[in-house]
Design an enzyme around this catalytic site. Structure first.
Site, PDB file in Angstrom:
ATOM      1  N   HIS A 153      74.799 -26.332 -18.769  1.00 30.32           N
ATOM      2  CA  HIS A 153      73.850 -26.751 -17.897  1.00 30.32           C
ATOM      3  C   HIS A 153      72.626 -26.028 -18.008  1.00 30.32           C
ATOM      4  O   HIS A 153      72.451 -25.070 -18.791  1.00 30.32           O
ATOM      5  CB  HIS A 153      74.460 -26.205 -16.449  1.00 30.32           C
ATOM      6  CG  HIS A 153      74.507 -24.866 -16.217  1.00 30.32           C
ATOM      7  ND1 HIS A 153      75.724 -24.200 -16.375  1.00 30.32           N
ATOM      8  CD2 HIS A 153      73.801 -24.056 -15.342  1.00 30.32           C
ATOM      9  CE1 HIS A 153      75.725 -23.108 -15.887  1.00 30.32           C
ATOM     10  NE2 HIS A 153      74.318 -22.913 -15.162  1.00 30.32           N
ATOM     11  N   GLU A 201      71.553 -26.972 -12.446  1.00 32.30           N
ATOM     12  CA  GLU A 201      71.997 -25.970 -11.295  1.00 32.30           C
ATOM     13  C   GLU A 201      70.535 -25.857 -10.634  1.00 32.30           C
ATOM     14  O   GLU A 201      69.459 -25.799 -11.486  1.00 32.30           O
ATOM     15  CB  GLU A 201      72.442 -24.711 -12.173  1.00 32.30           C
ATOM     16  CG  GLU A 201      72.487 -23.598 -11.162  1.00 32.30           C
ATOM     17  CD  GLU A 201      73.085 -22.288 -11.479  1.00 32.30           C
ATOM     18  OE1 GLU A 201      73.510 -21.441 -10.742  1.00 32.30           O
ATOM     19  OE2 GLU A 201      73.094 -22.262 -12.872  1.00 32.30           O
ATOM     20  N   HIS A 242      67.421 -20.536 -16.573  1.00 34.15           N
ATOM     21  CA  HIS A 242      68.219 -20.143 -17.857  1.00 34.15           C
ATOM     22  C   HIS A 242      68.907 -21.513 -18.294  1.00 34.15           C
ATOM     23  O   HIS A 242      68.945 -22.587 -17.736  1.00 34.15           O
ATOM     24  CB  HIS A 242      69.326 -19.254 -17.461  1.00 34.15           C
ATOM     25  CG  HIS A 242      70.504 -19.519 -16.460  1.00 34.15           C
ATOM     26  ND1 HIS A 242      70.199 -19.270 -15.270  1.00 34.15           N
ATOM     27  CD2 HIS A 242      71.376 -20.332 -16.776  1.00 34.15           C
ATOM     28  CE1 HIS A 242      71.301 -19.910 -14.487  1.00 34.15           C
ATOM     29  NE2 HIS A 242      72.015 -20.370 -15.332  1.00 34.15           N
TER      30      HIS A 242
END
Length: 134
Positions: A79, A130, A7
């Site tokens: 992010h 991440e 994502h």
């Protein structure tokens, strides 16, 4: 080591308003809000089939997103999340390569209930990364 892009996360000052824009203007299906107190955020996801967009807003006074929004009041890209097969092996390899893992270095459950870690943006050209175990 890296798998697919899981994502792209966008920090927003008002989650309900942002979700309404994605639903109304872009015609996206937006998930129900999900508070994640251990990460200091509330999130919704927009599933695009091949990846997702995560909209996140601060949850509580100590939210790491609050500082981001002070610098970027309208919000913005926060992010990128990449999938990895084995988060501990990925962490150890990243540390051996000199990357900095944020927090205590131990994975925490992310929004999908899977282990996640965050990597210092200065090690990745200004982008917070991440990693999430699949």
């Amino acid at each position: 080591m890296l798998g697919r892009l899981n994502h792209v996360a966008i920090a927003v000052p008002d989650l309900a308003a942002a979700a309404a824009v994605y639903e109304g203007t872009l015609g996206a299906q937006v998930s129900a809000p999900q508070p994640l107190p251990e990460h200091g955020v509330t999130v919704v996801f927009i599933d695009l089939g091949n990846t997702k967009v995560e909209l996140l807003e601060p949850l509580g006074e100590g939210s790491p997103i609050a500082g981001f929004l002070e610098k970027n009041p309208s919000g913005g890209m926060h992010h990128l999340c990449y999938e990895v097969d084995d988060i501990l092996a990925a962490r150890d390899r990243l540390l051996a390569e000199g990357a900095r893992v944020l927090g205590d270095g131990e994975p925490k459950a992310g929004a999908h209930g899977k282990p996640v870690l965050f990597l210092h943006p200065k090690d990745f050209f200004g982008t917070l990364v991440e990693i999430e175990e699949v």
